[in-house]
Design a protein around this motif. Structure first.
Motif, PDB file in Angstrom:
ATOM      1  N   LYS A   1      36.266  44.265  37.257  1.00  0.00           N
ATOM      2  CA  LYS A   1      37.072  44.678  36.107  1.00  0.00           C
ATOM      3  C   LYS A   1      38.564  44.554  36.398  1.00  0.00           C
ATOM      4  N   TYR A   2      38.944  44.874  37.642  1.00  0.00           N
ATOM      5  CA  TYR A   2      40.360  44.854  38.024  1.00  0.00           C
ATOM      6  C   TYR A   2      40.736  43.598  38.818  1.00  0.00           C
ATOM      7  N   SER A   3      39.847  42.614  38.847  1.00  0.00           N
ATOM      8  CA  SER A   3      40.093  41.342  39.542  1.00  0.00           C
ATOM      9  C   SER A   3      40.334  41.534  41.030  1.00  0.00           C
ATOM     10  N   MET A   4      39.677  42.518  41.614  1.00  0.00           N
ATOM     11  CA  MET A   4      39.734  42.742  43.060  1.00  0.00           C
ATOM     12  C   MET A   4      38.588  42.002  43.739  1.00  0.00           C
ATOM     13  N   LYS A   5      38.728  41.825  45.035  1.00  0.00           N
ATOM     14  CA  LYS A   5      37.638  41.252  45.829  1.00  0.00           C
ATOM     15  C   LYS A   5      37.291  42.216  46.954  1.00  0.00           C
ATOM     16  N   ALA A   6      36.005  42.240  47.298  1.00  0.00           N
ATOM     17  CA  ALA A   6      35.549  43.171  48.335  1.00  0.00           C
ATOM     18  C   ALA A   6      34.482  42.515  49.196  1.00  0.00           C
ATOM     19  N   THR A   7      34.285  43.118  50.355  1.00  0.00           N
ATOM     20  CA  THR A   7      33.208  42.747  51.264  1.00  0.00           C
ATOM     21  C   THR A   7      32.198  43.885  51.273  1.00  0.00           C
ATOM     22  N   PHE A   8      30.928  43.551  51.047  1.00  0.00           N
ATOM     23  CA  PHE A   8      29.855  44.536  51.064  1.00  0.00           C
ATOM     24  C   PHE A   8      28.973  44.260  52.278  1.00  0.00           C
ATOM     25  N   ASN A   9      28.851  45.254  53.141  1.00  0.00           N
ATOM     26  CA  ASN A   9      28.174  45.105  54.430  1.00  0.00           C
ATOM     27  C   ASN A   9      26.758  45.664  54.326  1.00  0.00           C
TER      28      ASN A   9
END
Length: 285
Positions: free
Chosen positions: A36-44
């Protein structure tokens, strides 16, 4: 004398990344919020041997990979690498990587240490052994924990990658304000001219436990829609930095050659340069 500093894509000085552990059911909601906020993340993620996956292969693609997020290793059994014998550690990381690569249909090279990771070392293990076998297993980086701070520095050692802060750190919004205010053009102190990174981590189930989903939404709102920021996954940052380190310079430092497949950016005494793959750039006086 010329001072040269790496810059992120498009010449940006600051980057933001997130890292969330355990592959739990709340990760879907968090991934949607980041999108929604155009962020990127890493999911472990851990492996099915520890806890059956909350997500089908198709859901992993739909909720995470297709939105630009990264899936990374978090150990098959969520055991601290610093407590396992070397052969156990190798098996735990490799089996997790193999499973995730099959699920994701792509190469997985990122990692976050489970539990106490490498902050506690025993059973005749050593950090150097762990770092070496992670490199042998083609793991590019591994996030550690325990050092919340507002220095916003890139790691000297990507196998001991310390985040800036947990999302529940009571100073998190002060850190964000300080990070957003950084401006290399107004600083003469050399360390403040190096590229900066805000790295936030946690577990998405904590937002349910603490009834504070509004906290991560407020964090995203403060960081969103900022042209000065590069929003990236952990592996994107690691691979960009490694590509930058591959640049080749002439003896007098005036010519720079890019042997990588990545377009790179750097600052020379306040002047911004970009360099394409296989290109040589001349640095002017």
């Amino acid at each position: 004398m010329r001072y040269v500093f790496m810059r992120y894509p498009e010449g940006k000085y600051k980057a933001v990344t997130f890292s969330y552990d355990d592959g739990v059911i709340q990760d879907e909601r968090l991934a949607k919020l980041f999108h929604k906020y155009s962020m990127k993340a890493t999911f472990n993620f851990n492996c099915d041997v520890l806890r059956p996956s909350f997500y089908t292969n198709e859901q992993i693609d739909e909720f995470f990979l297709s939105k630009g997020h990264e899936i990374a290793v978090h150990g098959a059994m969520h055991r601290a690498n610093g407590t396992m014998r070397k052969i156990e550690g190798i098996y735990d990381v490799l089996s997790c990587r193999l499973e995730l690569e099959e699920k994701c249909k792509r190469i997985i090279r990122g990692m976050a240490y489970p539990d106490t990771g490498v902050t506690r070392i025993n059973n005749a293990e050593s950090y150097e052994n762990i770092r070496n076998y992670l490199k042998d297993l083609d793991i590019a980086y591994s996030r550690t924990l325990g050092g919340d701070n507002n220095s916003f520095e890139l790691p000297e050692d990507f196998y001991a990658w310390m985040p800036s802060a947990h999302h529940n750190n009571p100073q998190i919004f002060e850190y964000i304000d300080e990070f957003l205010s950084l401006d290399p053009s107004t600083k003469t102190y050399l360390p403040l001219r190096s590229p900066k990174l805000l790295y936030i981590w946690g577990h998405s189930y904590e937002f349910d436990n603490n009834n504070n989903w509004d906290r991560i939404e407020a964090i995203c709102e403060k960081l969103a829609n900022n042209d000065e920021l590069w929003y990236a996954t952990n592996i994107e940052i690691c691979e960009y930095v490694e590509a930058y380190k591959s640049l080749k310079y002439s003896a007098d430092g005036r010519r720079v050659y890019n042997p990588t497949v990545t377009k790179l950016w750097f600052d020379v005494d306040g002047k911004l340069y970009s360099i394409n793959p296989a290109e040589t750039v001349y640095i002017e006086d």
